[in-house]
Design a protein around this motif. Sequence first.
Motif, PDB file in Angstrom:
ATOM      1  N   ARG A   1     -22.203  42.293 -65.871  1.00 11.44           N
ATOM      2  CA  ARG A   1     -21.131  41.398 -65.378  1.00 11.44           C
ATOM      3  C   ARG A   1     -20.003  42.210 -64.742  1.00 11.44           C
ATOM      4  O   ARG A   1     -19.441  41.817 -63.721  1.00 11.44           O
ATOM      5  CB  ARG A   1     -20.559  40.567 -66.529  1.00 11.44           C
ATOM      6  CG  ARG A   1     -21.500  39.502 -66.983  1.00 11.44           C
ATOM      7  CD  ARG A   1     -20.749  38.486 -67.855  1.00 11.44           C
ATOM      8  NE  ARG A   1     -21.733  37.718 -68.591  1.00 11.44           N
ATOM      9  CZ  ARG A   1     -21.701  37.478 -69.895  1.00 11.44           C
ATOM     10  NH1 ARG A   1     -20.702  37.942 -70.627  1.00 11.44           N
ATOM     11  NH2 ARG A   1     -22.634  36.790 -70.489  1.00 11.44           N
ATOM     12  N   PHE A   2     -19.683  43.328 -65.354  1.00  8.32           N
ATOM     13  CA  PHE A   2     -18.616  44.231 -64.900  1.00  8.32           C
ATOM     14  C   PHE A   2     -18.902  44.693 -63.468  1.00  8.32           C
ATOM     15  O   PHE A   2     -18.062  44.618 -62.572  1.00  8.32           O
ATOM     16  CB  PHE A   2     -18.591  45.418 -65.878  1.00  8.32           C
ATOM     17  CG  PHE A   2     -17.648  46.535 -65.554  1.00  8.32           C
ATOM     18  CD1 PHE A   2     -16.348  46.525 -66.050  1.00  8.32           C
ATOM     19  CD2 PHE A   2     -18.073  47.634 -64.810  1.00  8.32           C
ATOM     20  CE1 PHE A   2     -15.484  47.586 -65.790  1.00  8.32           C
ATOM     21  CE2 PHE A   2     -17.223  48.680 -64.547  1.00  8.32           C
ATOM     22  CZ  PHE A   2     -15.932  48.662 -65.031  1.00  8.32           C
ATOM     23  N   LEU A   3     -20.150  45.137 -63.256  1.00  6.68           N
ATOM     24  CA  LEU A   3     -20.525  45.615 -61.914  1.00  6.68           C
ATOM     25  C   LEU A   3     -20.480  44.469 -60.899  1.00  6.68           C
ATOM     26  O   LEU A   3     -19.909  44.608 -59.808  1.00  6.68           O
ATOM     27  CB  LEU A   3     -21.929  46.235 -61.966  1.00  6.68           C
ATOM     28  CG  LEU A   3     -22.456  46.831 -60.664  1.00  6.68           C
ATOM     29  CD1 LEU A   3     -23.393  48.000 -60.954  1.00  6.68           C
ATOM     30  CD2 LEU A   3     -23.194  45.808 -59.788  1.00  6.68           C
ATOM     31  N   GLN A   4     -21.075  43.324 -61.287  1.00  9.90           N
ATOM     32  CA  GLN A   4     -21.150  42.203 -60.334  1.00  9.90           C
ATOM     33  C   GLN A   4     -19.764  41.663 -59.987  1.00  9.90           C
ATOM     34  O   GLN A   4     -19.569  41.114 -58.904  1.00  9.90           O
ATOM     35  CB  GLN A   4     -22.038  41.091 -60.911  1.00  9.90           C
ATOM     36  CG  GLN A   4     -23.512  41.479 -60.882  1.00  9.90           C
ATOM     37  CD  GLN A   4     -24.421  40.444 -61.526  1.00  9.90           C
ATOM     38  OE1 GLN A   4     -23.994  39.718 -62.414  1.00  9.90           O
ATOM     39  NE2 GLN A   4     -25.660  40.396 -61.085  1.00  9.90           N
ATOM     40  N   ALA A   5     -18.812  41.819 -60.911  1.00  7.00           N
ATOM     41  CA  ALA A   5     -17.449  41.341 -60.647  1.00  7.00           C
ATOM     42  C   ALA A   5     -16.651  42.339 -59.806  1.00  7.00           C
ATOM     43  O   ALA A   5     -15.474  42.106 -59.517  1.00  7.00           O
ATOM     44  CB  ALA A   5     -16.742  41.077 -61.976  1.00  7.00           C
ATOM     45  N   GLY A   6     -17.266  43.483 -59.453  1.00  2.65           N
ATOM     46  CA  GLY A   6     -16.573  44.473 -58.638  1.00  2.65           C
ATOM     47  C   GLY A   6     -15.639  45.380 -59.425  1.00  2.65           C
ATOM     48  O   GLY A   6     -14.879  46.179 -58.850  1.00  2.65           O
ATOM     49  N   ALA A   7     -15.696  45.295 -60.771  1.00  2.52           N
ATOM     50  CA  ALA A   7     -14.744  46.056 -61.590  1.00  2.52           C
ATOM     51  C   ALA A   7     -15.002  47.564 -61.547  1.00  2.52           C
ATOM     52  O   ALA A   7     -14.095  48.362 -61.805  1.00  2.52           O
ATOM     53  CB  ALA A   7     -14.805  45.558 -63.043  1.00  2.52           C
ATOM     54  N   TRP A   8     -16.240  47.971 -61.232  1.00  2.00           N
ATOM     55  CA  TRP A   8     -16.592  49.407 -61.172  1.00  2.00           C
ATOM     56  C   TRP A   8     -15.734  50.127 -60.127  1.00  2.00           C
ATOM     57  O   TRP A   8     -15.426  51.311 -60.253  1.00  2.00           O
ATOM     58  CB  TRP A   8     -18.088  49.522 -60.836  1.00  2.00           C
ATOM     59  CG  TRP A   8     -18.683  50.886 -61.042  1.00  2.00           C
ATOM     60  CD1 TRP A   8     -18.129  51.938 -61.691  1.00  2.00           C
ATOM     61  CD2 TRP A   8     -19.962  51.322 -60.581  1.00  2.00           C
ATOM     62  NE1 TRP A   8     -18.980  53.007 -61.681  1.00  2.00           N
ATOM     63  CE2 TRP A   8     -20.108  52.659 -61.003  1.00  2.00           C
ATOM     64  CE3 TRP A   8     -20.991  50.710 -59.857  1.00  2.00           C
ATOM     65  CZ2 TRP A   8     -21.249  53.406 -60.715  1.00  2.00           C
ATOM     66  CZ3 TRP A   8     -22.132  51.438 -59.584  1.00  2.00           C
ATOM     67  CH2 TRP A   8     -22.260  52.777 -60.007  1.00  2.00           C
TER      68      TRP A   8
END
Length: 312
Positions: A124-131
């Motif tokens: 979810r973190f990656l898909q939300a652009g948080a990376w």
Amino acid sequence: MDKAPVLLLAPLPEFLLQPLLAAYECHDYFHAKDKDALLAGVGAQIRGIVMAGGSVSPVALLERLPNLQIISVFGVGYDGVPVDWCRAHGVRVTNTPDVLTEDVADTASALVLMTSRNLIMANRFLQAGAWLKGPFPLAHAVRGKLAGIVGLGRIGKAIAHRLEAHGMRVAYHGRARQDVTWDYFDSLLELAKAADFLIVACPGGAATRHLVNVDVLAALGAKGTLINIARGSVVDEAALIAALQSGMIRGAGLDVFENEPQVPQALMDCENAVLLPHLGSGTHETRRAMAALVVDNLAAHFGGKALLTPVC
Ligand code: NAP
């Protein structure tokens, strides 16, 4: 030759339904709008039942089938079948053990890794652009941790072997010590105290209802994660939700629930829980092997031969 009348208590996949339709006079109880009328019409002729692991065949229904000879469960868990009643009334019961063991054990070890490494949150973190703003928080290693298995049967043992390959230590609780090298705990509370992951793999039904209660969850504590691939009935779900919300335990990985397919919103809201829709044996390969076993058991029974996998 006349086809034996058979009652279908669950929705079945085509690869099971088609051979059943070819060999038997099938009556679809699950989808019947007027179940009472169906039983009034054909109940006296019914000689077999096909049901799923999660479905139920109550005594009140069986009593309306005076010529019932066999119940074939499309699943290994037969907690929905009143086995004592069947034994007393000469009704044979079969299930589909072994062929699903490896897939269910894969699901359990996946839940151990998903919960320990926070893999769903990471996705979810990656898909939300948080990376793009920074790295994902560190998680916990499984190596060296203790997996406490509740119910060291076919599936429990297959889980133990997989988790050993991940460098984990294994101990177990059951009603009796077994001839294995893993440590035995005769007390579930003591196993929960010691375990980092408490993994439930025993049968469901009245004997194990709420075996994992608030006391067991408190013993598992903030270091611990509960994994359940057995039956929702084994865990007190309300106590589990409270334990996840308060941080009494670290997390949970669940493939089964008390009132499937209903899953409480409060459980879905717990970010420290990984929830799967009862897919433990849900692969093409395994479900086809289970279907073949259902068909072969029925053919053996109606052909006057010994059952391949008798429960009673
Ligand atoms: P199994 O070989 O019969 O193993 C069950 C184990 O549970 C046995 O070792 C038994 O040992 C132990 N047990 C029984 N009562 C217990 C109790 N009160 N406390 C602790 N342990 C107890 O069955 P299996 O093939 O491994 O399947 C286990 C269960 O997994 C099934 O009954 C089914 O409900 C569930 N399952 C779930 C899925 C899924 O999709 N998630 C798929 C398949 C199966 P003792 O008799 O020595 O206590």
